[in-house]
Structures are given as structure tokens and as C-alpha cells.
Design an enzyme around this catalytic site. Sequence first.
Site, PDB file in Angstrom:
ATOM      1  N   GLY A  12       9.241   4.238   2.893  1.00  0.00           N
ATOM      2  CA  GLY A  12       8.934   3.873   4.023  1.00  0.00           C
ATOM      3  C   GLY A  12      10.539   3.966   4.088  1.00  0.00           C
ATOM      4  N   TYR A 154      -3.880  -7.591   8.125  1.00  0.00           N
ATOM      5  CA  TYR A 154      -2.854  -7.563   7.831  1.00  0.00           C
ATOM      6  C   TYR A 154      -2.249  -8.241   6.734  1.00  0.00           C
ATOM      7  CZ  TYR A 154       2.258  -7.118   7.506  1.00  0.00           C
ATOM      8  OH  TYR A 154       4.249  -6.397   7.597  1.00  0.00           O
ATOM      9  N   THR A 157      -4.021  -7.479   3.087  1.00  0.00           N
ATOM     10  CA  THR A 157      -3.578  -6.412   2.190  1.00  0.00           C
ATOM     11  C   THR A 157      -2.328  -6.874   1.806  1.00  0.00           C
ATOM     12  OG1 THR A 157      -1.782  -5.682   4.004  1.00  0.00           O
ATOM     13  CG2 THR A 157      -3.753  -4.201   4.177  1.00  0.00           C
TER      14      THR A 157
HETATM   15  N1  LIG Z   1      10.052  -6.853  10.182  1.00  0.00           N
HETATM   16  C1  LIG Z   1       9.270  -7.302   9.711  1.00  0.00           C
HETATM   17  O1  LIG Z   1       9.894  -8.805  10.253  1.00  0.00           O
HETATM   18  C2  LIG Z   1       8.655  -7.691   8.464  1.00  0.00           C
HETATM   19  C3  LIG Z   1       7.807  -9.266   8.802  1.00  0.00           C
HETATM   20  C4  LIG Z   1       6.758  -8.704   7.321  1.00  0.00           C
HETATM   21  C5  LIG Z   1       7.247  -7.849   6.299  1.00  0.00           C
HETATM   22  N2  LIG Z   1       7.942  -6.764   6.732  1.00  0.00           N
HETATM   23  C6  LIG Z   1       6.930  -5.834   6.102  1.00  0.00           C
HETATM   24  O2  LIG Z   1       8.129  -4.803   5.522  1.00  0.00           O
HETATM   25  C7  LIG Z   1       8.044  -3.834   5.691  1.00  0.00           C
HETATM   26  C8  LIG Z   1       9.107  -2.303   6.320  1.00  0.00           C
HETATM   27  O3  LIG Z   1       8.753  -2.826   7.011  1.00  0.00           O
HETATM   28  P1  LIG Z   1       9.967  -2.578   9.278  1.00  0.00           P
HETATM   29  O4  LIG Z   1      10.163  -3.171   9.674  1.00  0.00           O
HETATM   30  O5  LIG Z   1      10.574  -1.344   8.032  1.00  0.00           O
HETATM   31  O6  LIG Z   1       9.128  -1.147   9.126  1.00  0.00           O
HETATM   32  P2  LIG Z   1       8.885  -0.159   9.705  1.00  0.00           P
HETATM   33  O7  LIG Z   1       7.989   0.100  10.439  1.00  0.00           O
HETATM   34  O8  LIG Z   1      10.696   0.027  10.322  1.00  0.00           O
HETATM   35  O9  LIG Z   1       9.755   0.792   8.402  1.00  0.00           O
HETATM   36  C9  LIG Z   1       8.344   1.521   7.632  1.00  0.00           C
HETATM   37  C10 LIG Z   1       8.238   2.521   7.418  1.00  0.00           C
HETATM   38  O10 LIG Z   1       6.723   2.707   6.370  1.00  0.00           O
HETATM   39  C11 LIG Z   1       6.652   4.041   7.459  1.00  0.00           C
HETATM   40  N3  LIG Z   1       5.372   4.572   6.845  1.00  0.00           N
HETATM   41  C12 LIG Z   1       4.268   3.676   7.640  1.00  0.00           C
HETATM   42  N4  LIG Z   1       2.886   4.105   7.225  1.00  0.00           N
HETATM   43  C13 LIG Z   1       3.080   5.226   5.896  1.00  0.00           C
HETATM   44  C14 LIG Z   1       2.338   6.318   4.986  1.00  0.00           C
HETATM   45  N5  LIG Z   1       1.114   6.066   5.437  1.00  0.00           N
HETATM   46  N6  LIG Z   1       3.383   6.319   4.732  1.00  0.00           N
HETATM   47  C15 LIG Z   1       4.852   6.554   3.636  1.00  0.00           C
HETATM   48  N7  LIG Z   1       5.118   5.893   5.144  1.00  0.00           N
HETATM   49  C16 LIG Z   1       4.881   5.350   5.922  1.00  0.00           C
HETATM   50  C17 LIG Z   1       6.958   4.516   8.151  1.00  0.00           C
HETATM   51  O11 LIG Z   1       7.269   5.890   8.413  1.00  0.00           O
HETATM   52  C18 LIG Z   1       8.383   4.231   8.682  1.00  0.00           C
HETATM   53  O12 LIG Z   1       9.257   4.626   8.116  1.00  0.00           O
HETATM   54  C19 LIG Z   1       6.801  -3.455   5.701  1.00  0.00           C
HETATM   55  O13 LIG Z   1       5.934  -3.162   4.479  1.00  0.00           O
HETATM   56  C20 LIG Z   1       6.760  -4.229   6.158  1.00  0.00           C
HETATM   57  O14 LIG Z   1       5.062  -4.901   6.894  1.00  0.00           O
HETATM   58  C21 LIG Z   1       8.261  -6.682   8.008  1.00  0.00           C
END
Ligand SMILES: NC(=O)c1ccc[n+]([C@@H]2O[C@H](COP(=O)([O-])OP(=O)(O)OC[C@H]3O[C@@H](n4cnc5c(N)ncnc54)[C@H](O)[C@@H]3O)[C@@H](O)[C@H]2O)c1
Length: 250
Positions: A12, A154, A157
Site C-alpha cells: 500500500g 472492515y 478484518t
Molecule cells: N486513513 C485513516 O484514517 C485510517 C484509519 C484507520 C486505519 N487505516 C489503515 O491504514 C492503512 C492505509 O490507509 P490509507 O489511509 O493510507 O489509505 P489509502 O487508500 O490512501 O492507501 C491504501 C493503498 O493500498 C492500496 N491497495 C488497496 N488494495 C490493494 C490490494 N489488493 N493490493 C495492493 N495494494 C492495495 C491502494 O492502491 C492504496 O495505494 C490501511 O490499512 C487502512 O485500513 C487508515
Amino acid sequence: MGTANRVAVVTGGGSGIGRAVAEHLARHGRRVAVLDNNGDAANEVAGQLQADGAEAIGVAVDVSDPQAVTAAFETVRNSLGAIEILVTSAAIAGFTRFDKITFDEWNRYLAVNLTGTFLCVQEALSDMAAAKWGRIVTISSAAGQKGAVGQGHYSATKGGVIALTKAVAQEYASRGIAINTVPPFVIDSPMLREQQLTKKLPPTEVLAKAIPAGRLGTGEDVAALVAFLCSDESCYVTGQVIGVNGGAVL
Ligand SMILES: NC(=O)c1ccc[n+]([C@@H]2O[C@H](COP(=O)([O-])OP(=O)(O)OC[C@H]3O[C@@H](n4cnc5c(N)ncnc54)[C@H](O)[C@@H]3O)[C@@H](O)[C@H]2O)c1
């Protein structure tokens, strides 16, 4: 150089938190593989890291596809060397009323968020066990700690990611490998802004009021903690759930 140039895989890494982690690790001398199913984003980030003087590659991979994950890790080994650090940030997130979650949607969330984490951790552990050194950080979520309305799939998971992290920590603690999970609450990222645009989440000023620190987190807030958990110094910290949430979840 010592151990500063250890090989790190960030899933990611093409966006948001993963991107900030990749940038932070590269700034501190790590050789960084940016994995993302958005191959253009992975290559763009890797190109930026190279332009800033780091050794980096971008690899397109869907983390829910076992063969693709094996191939991606092999590409990293051939290009950068054995994997010493893994950060799993790849995930999908969204809101669906519990009674409206379809079987397909449920399975896709499990496949990307939980099975994707399992596959990448398993790949990395084979290198780490051989080297008797490794650091893994799984990015989970506050939703995995306390649940969230409209996020039954979600949350399940992410709760799974937390439990997987604890189980692996105990199994590998005697082999020089530490694995911890960081559960973000509200971090300003493309994923979050998408939810705000579609009105699934309130605007930033409303969200900030629910956070004792009075502001949303940044990718860099998360990256700084992750970098410590990936360092030589953190060897006795394992199996932990370490929040970075401005005091919102205690
Ligand atoms: N942003 C928040 O407030 C928040 C809160 C709680 C948890 N999270 C967790 O933090 C992590 C990052 O989130 P973010 O906010 O940076 O999201 P984001 O969507 O900006 O980044 C996620 C990345 O994962 C990639 N991705 C999605 N499905 C994929 C797959 N099947 N294979 C490979 N890559 C894949 C996407 O292309 C994207 O680049 C995630 O695990 C999310 O659940 C984020």
C-alpha cells in the site's frame, strides 16, 4: 553503512500512510520496495525516493492474490535482497450498513485486508527466520479495536489483523523477529478524503473535535512510530497494539 540499509517492503506504499512510511524509511537509508495494486502509484513513489537519493523499486501486486504476492517478493529479493522489514498498509475501507453487506463484499474485504496481510507476513517471515532478524508492522485500525458503525466487514478484518499479529509475535519472538500492529484512528489520507467526499465521514473540523489532540493525524505521525518499530532498538517490543491517534482511543 551498518544495518541502516536494511531491505524494507511497504504494501500500500503508493498512497497515504504507506507512502509516508516508505518515504520515512528511505530517508533513513532503508532500501525500499513499494508494493501496490496501483502499479503507476508504486512506480511514481519509488521514482521519487530514487530522485531523493534512495535505493527503491515499485512493484504492482494485488496482495490478495497468492501467486502474485510470491512473485512480487521474489522480484524484491532479486532486486534489493532478502526482506528484513515489512510494513503492511494495503487495505480497502468503506461503509455499508450491516444488513446490506453482500457475501462478495465481505469476501473481498477479508481477501485484501486479512488474507493479504497473512500472505505478505508469511513471505517476509521466511527470509527473516533464515536471517534470525526481522521487523514487521501491520497497519490495523481503531475499528479493529472497538468496531465502527457501517464497518462490520472492515472492523472484522482489522480485528483479525490484530490477532494475527499477536499470534505471530509469540511464535517468532525467540528468533530475533518482532511484529507489532499500529491501529490508526483518523489520519488525513486519500482514503479518508474519499470518505469525506462521499459524505460517509464528516468534515475535518468535525472529526478534529473528537480527537483530544484537536487535529487529524498525518502519515508522518504514523511513519515516525513505524520507523521506531522497524529499528534495531525495538527488539523487545513485540505483539503490541500501539495506537497513534491523538488520544482518541485509549
Ligand atoms: N486513513 C485513516 O484514517 C485510517 C484509519 C484507520 C486505519 N487505516 C489503515 O491504514 C492503512 C492505509 O490507509 P490509507 O489511509 O493510507 O489509505 P489509502 O487508500 O490512501 O492507501 C491504501 C493503498 O493500498 C492500496 N491497495 C488497496 N488494495 C490493494 C490490494 N489488493 N493490493 C495492493 N495494494 C492495495 C491502494 O492502491 C492504496 O495505494 C490501511 O490499512 C487502512 O485500513 C487508515
